[in-house]
Design a protein around this motif. Structure first.
Motif, mmCIF file in Angstrom:
data_model
loop_
_atom_site.group_PDB
_atom_site.id
_atom_site.type_symbol
_atom_site.label_atom_id
_atom_site.label_comp_id
_atom_site.label_asym_id
_atom_site.label_seq_id
_atom_site.Cartn_x
_atom_site.Cartn_y
_atom_site.Cartn_z
ATOM 1 N N THR A 100 -9.764 -8.332 10.225
ATOM 2 C CA THR A 100 -10.745 -9.215 9.604
ATOM 3 C C THR A 100 -11.381 -8.656 8.333
ATOM 4 O O THR A 100 -12.227 -9.307 7.730
ATOM 5 C CB THR A 100 -11.865 -9.551 10.615
ATOM 6 N N GLY A 101 -10.966 -7.464 7.922
ATOM 7 C CA GLY A 101 -11.563 -6.854 6.744
ATOM 8 C C GLY A 101 -10.922 -7.318 5.449
ATOM 9 O O GLY A 101 -9.964 -8.096 5.434
ATOM 10 N N ASP A 102 -11.452 -6.831 4.334
ATOM 11 C CA ASP A 102 -10.845 -7.067 3.026
ATOM 12 C C ASP A 102 -9.651 -6.135 2.853
ATOM 13 O O ASP A 102 -9.426 -5.217 3.640
ATOM 14 C CB ASP A 102 -11.861 -6.827 1.917
ATOM 15 N N GLY A 103 -8.887 -6.363 1.807
ATOM 16 C CA GLY A 103 -7.736 -5.523 1.514
ATOM 17 C C GLY A 103 -7.057 -6.031 0.258
ATOM 18 O O GLY A 103 -7.725 -6.497 -0.681
ATOM 19 N N TYR A 104 -5.742 -5.991 0.257
ATOM 20 C CA TYR A 104 -4.952 -6.454 -0.886
ATOM 21 C C TYR A 104 -4.001 -7.539 -0.417
ATOM 22 O O TYR A 104 -3.442 -7.465 0.679
ATOM 23 C CB TYR A 104 -4.180 -5.294 -1.511
ATOM 24 N N LEU A 105 -3.809 -8.548 -1.264
ATOM 25 C CA LEU A 105 -3.004 -9.697 -0.861
ATOM 26 C C LEU A 105 -1.517 -9.386 -0.892
ATOM 27 O O LEU A 105 -1.011 -8.765 -1.842
ATOM 28 C CB LEU A 105 -3.302 -10.898 -1.763
ATOM 29 N N VAL A 106 -0.827 -9.819 0.153
ATOM 30 C CA VAL A 106 0.634 -9.754 0.241
ATOM 31 C C VAL A 106 1.122 -11.130 0.695
ATOM 32 O O VAL A 106 0.379 -11.885 1.306
ATOM 33 C CB VAL A 106 1.115 -8.669 1.228
ATOM 34 N N GLY A 107 2.371 -11.450 0.371
ATOM 35 C CA GLY A 107 2.910 -12.747 0.772
ATOM 36 C C GLY A 107 2.085 -13.905 0.258
ATOM 37 O O GLY A 107 2.008 -14.964 0.891
ATOM 38 N N SER A 108 1.474 -13.733 -0.900
ATOM 39 C CA SER A 108 0.533 -14.726 -1.433
ATOM 40 C C SER A 108 0.882 -15.168 -2.846
ATOM 41 O O SER A 108 0.005 -15.413 -3.680
ATOM 42 C CB SER A 108 -0.900 -14.166 -1.396
#
Length: 265
Positions: free
Chosen positions: A218-226
């Motif tokens: 549920t945290g933030d991170g970096y987008l993948v598959g987007s």
């Protein structure tokens, strides 16, 4: 017909007479306190002598959420608007959930192939309070609206539409996008109904070593598959994706409050 407060209900029954309680829409006079939500929130800072835990309880009661409205077209006709605080996860949406009170259910009556089953489910939810419906500890229930699909505006992917009582008709738009990899309620629901899980926020990017999920991240991170937003961190992505919606006239930024207008009684 007698109106009861939530506090007057115990185990789905009136605490005084034991009669089963159901929820019904009613026309009533209300004080439009929601127009003052932001002022109420800001003025808590002026209460110097109030205990902090009391002020925090008030903030939670007002319940400010900053996010975005997104328009999902429906395969049958029309569209459904959803509210989300995590637009950065939208490429991981695997289904859409509407509240039992949502008008789409009745407007699409002739197109919902299992309407009789859905109507039975709606009847069951009338006996539950909002607290019961949103209890994180309770088992999630719902039903697919067969014959109806929602179309994700970011990738044109068709996803199923469910009605589930953990979504409330009186908050936001009464509809949410379900991102099973990044929301605890959606994760539990997906596991129960064998729905796909798509991870689109990776805490380790750009190393491309995303963890194998054994629970929702549920945290933030970096987008993948987007798509074109790959590699952006969540905060920047939320800004850019909200701007994309506004440019396409498919939604945009929105602030919601849990605060409800007060009933005269």
């Amino acid at each position: 017909l007698t109106g009861l407060a939530n506090e007057d209900v115990e185990d789905g029954k009136c605490e005084r007479c034991g009669t089963p309680v159901i929820k019904k829409p009613m026309r009533q006079w209300v004080l439009k306190i929601t127009d003052y939500a932001e002022r109420l929130l800001n003025d808590l800072n002026e209460l110097k002598n109030w205990p902090e835990h009391i002020k925090e309880a008030q903030r939670n009661w007002i319940g400010k959420s900053e996010g975005a409205i997104v328009e999902f077209k429906l395969s049958v006709s029309g569209h459904v608007e959803i509210f989300t605080t995590r637009i950065d996860t939208i490429f991981g949406c695997t289904y859409v959930v509407v509240a039992p009170e949502h008008p789409i259910i009745h407007n699409s009556k002739l197109k919902i192939k299992n309407y009789d089953e859905v109507a039975k489910y709606l009847e069951e939810t009338k006996n539950k309070s909002d607290l019961q419906r949103t209890d994180l500890a309770k088992e999630k229930t719902g039903m697919e609206l067969k014959g109806v699909k929602a179309i994700n505006p970011f990738n044109n992917e068709e996803v199923p539409v469910f009605v589930a009582d953990y979504v409330l008709g009186g908050y936001g738009t009464g509809a949410v996008m379900a991102v099973t990899a990044h929301d605890e309620r959606d994760w539990e629901f997906a596991k129960k109904y064998n729905l796909p899980v798509k991870m689109v926020i990776c805490p380790n990017y750009p190393k491309l070593i995303c963890p194998v999920l054994d629970k929702a991240y549920t945290g933030d991170g970096y987008l993948v598959g987007s798509g074109e937003f790959d590699g952006l961190d969540s905060k920047i992505a939320r800004e850019k994706m909200t701007k994309w919606l506004e440019d396409k006239k498919l939604g945009g930024r929105k602030i919601n409050y849990k605060l409800k207008d007060w009933v005269f009684s």
